[in-house]
Design a protein around this motif. Sequence first.
Motif, PDB file in Angstrom:
ATOM      1  N   VAL A 254       2.543  -9.613  -5.578  1.00  0.00           N
ATOM      2  CA  VAL A 254       2.258 -10.105  -4.228  1.00  0.00           C
ATOM      3  C   VAL A 254       1.672  -8.987  -3.378  1.00  0.00           C
ATOM      4  O   VAL A 254       0.739  -9.200  -2.596  1.00  0.00           O
ATOM      5  CB  VAL A 254       3.525 -10.697  -3.580  1.00  0.00           C
ATOM      6  CG1 VAL A 254       3.326 -10.950  -2.103  1.00  0.00           C
ATOM      7  CG2 VAL A 254       3.907 -11.985  -4.286  1.00  0.00           C
ATOM      8  N   MET A 255       2.200  -7.784  -3.522  1.00  0.00           N
ATOM      9  CA  MET A 255       1.668  -6.648  -2.767  1.00  0.00           C
ATOM     10  C   MET A 255       0.213  -6.371  -3.163  1.00  0.00           C
ATOM     11  O   MET A 255      -0.626  -6.097  -2.306  1.00  0.00           O
ATOM     12  CB  MET A 255       2.527  -5.400  -2.985  1.00  0.00           C
ATOM     13  CG  MET A 255       3.901  -5.505  -2.358  1.00  0.00           C
ATOM     14  SD  MET A 255       3.861  -5.843  -0.594  1.00  0.00           S
ATOM     15  CE  MET A 255       3.136  -4.350   0.010  1.00  0.00           C
ATOM     16  N   LYS A 256      -0.085  -6.463  -4.463  1.00  0.00           N
ATOM     17  CA  LYS A 256      -1.472  -6.286  -4.915  1.00  0.00           C
ATOM     18  C   LYS A 256      -2.373  -7.351  -4.300  1.00  0.00           C
ATOM     19  O   LYS A 256      -3.476  -7.058  -3.849  1.00  0.00           O
ATOM     20  CB  LYS A 256      -1.557  -6.369  -6.444  1.00  0.00           C
ATOM     21  CG  LYS A 256      -1.143  -5.139  -7.168  1.00  0.00           C
ATOM     22  CD  LYS A 256      -1.368  -5.350  -8.660  1.00  0.00           C
ATOM     23  CE  LYS A 256      -0.712  -4.303  -9.497  1.00  0.00           C
ATOM     24  NZ  LYS A 256      -0.867  -4.583 -10.932  1.00  0.00           N
ATOM     25  N   ALA A 257      -1.885  -8.593  -4.317  1.00  0.00           N
ATOM     26  CA  ALA A 257      -2.677  -9.689  -3.744  1.00  0.00           C
ATOM     27  C   ALA A 257      -2.886  -9.472  -2.253  1.00  0.00           C
ATOM     28  O   ALA A 257      -3.981  -9.697  -1.734  1.00  0.00           O
ATOM     29  CB  ALA A 257      -1.986 -11.031  -3.993  1.00  0.00           C
ATOM     30  N   GLY A 258      -1.842  -9.010  -1.555  1.00  0.00           N
ATOM     31  CA  GLY A 258      -1.967  -8.729  -0.122  1.00  0.00           C
ATOM     32  C   GLY A 258      -2.954  -7.619   0.158  1.00  0.00           C
ATOM     33  O   GLY A 258      -3.748  -7.696   1.095  1.00  0.00           O
ATOM     34  N   GLU A 259      -2.905  -6.569  -0.661  1.00  0.00           N
ATOM     35  CA  GLU A 259      -3.850  -5.470  -0.491  1.00  0.00           C
ATOM     36  C   GLU A 259      -5.278  -5.944  -0.741  1.00  0.00           C
ATOM     37  O   GLU A 259      -6.204  -5.565  -0.024  1.00  0.00           O
ATOM     38  CB  GLU A 259      -3.500  -4.322  -1.438  1.00  0.00           C
ATOM     39  CG  GLU A 259      -2.234  -3.585  -1.058  1.00  0.00           C
ATOM     40  CD  GLU A 259      -1.772  -2.611  -2.128  1.00  0.00           C
ATOM     41  OE1 GLU A 259      -2.432  -2.492  -3.182  1.00  0.00           O
ATOM     42  OE2 GLU A 259      -0.728  -1.975  -1.900  1.00  0.00           O
ATOM     43  N   GLN A 260      -5.441  -6.796  -1.755  1.00  0.00           N
ATOM     44  CA  GLN A 260      -6.775  -7.321  -2.058  1.00  0.00           C
ATOM     45  C   GLN A 260      -7.267  -8.212  -0.924  1.00  0.00           C
ATOM     46  O   GLN A 260      -8.433  -8.128  -0.527  1.00  0.00           O
ATOM     47  CB  GLN A 260      -6.757  -8.104  -3.375  1.00  0.00           C
ATOM     48  CG  GLN A 260      -8.124  -8.569  -3.817  1.00  0.00           C
ATOM     49  CD  GLN A 260      -9.076  -7.419  -4.097  1.00  0.00           C
ATOM     50  OE1 GLN A 260      -8.685  -6.374  -4.593  1.00  0.00           O
ATOM     51  NE2 GLN A 260     -10.331  -7.601  -3.775  1.00  0.00           N
ATOM     52  N   LEU A 261      -6.376  -9.042  -0.374  1.00  0.00           N
ATOM     53  CA  LEU A 261      -6.760  -9.888   0.752  1.00  0.00           C
ATOM     54  C   LEU A 261      -7.155  -9.042   1.955  1.00  0.00           C
ATOM     55  O   LEU A 261      -8.135  -9.337   2.645  1.00  0.00           O
ATOM     56  CB  LEU A 261      -5.625 -10.829   1.135  1.00  0.00           C
ATOM     57  CG  LEU A 261      -5.389 -12.021   0.216  1.00  0.00           C
ATOM     58  CD1 LEU A 261      -4.122 -12.747   0.616  1.00  0.00           C
ATOM     59  CD2 LEU A 261      -6.567 -12.961   0.237  1.00  0.00           C
TER      60      LEU A 261
END
Length: 106
Positions: free
Chosen positions: A15-22
Amino acid sequence: MTVSANFAASAYRDVMKAGEQLAKNAKTSGALEDTGEFADLVKGALNSVSEMGKTSEATAAQVASGQGNLVDLVTTIAETEVAIETLVTTRDRVISAYRDIMNMPI
């Protein structure tokens, strides 16, 4: 459902990776420019949750047709669920803050 610590840590990392990507995508697209408009920030968050939902639906369609991976589907749905929960929590806190402000004595 029992959740192990490793699974939870892995989900949090994803989720943190996805948030950083977003955030990275939003910065490159200009969605996080400091325009001073709270509404623009909210629209950006709604659009990102909407896109995550569309991705989940597309992955589900691929799995249903036999072309997708079930693990990818579960991961995508979990990411979308976390994004929706975050959005709902943020909405609730904004409403609570608004009510607090409206109840302040002048």
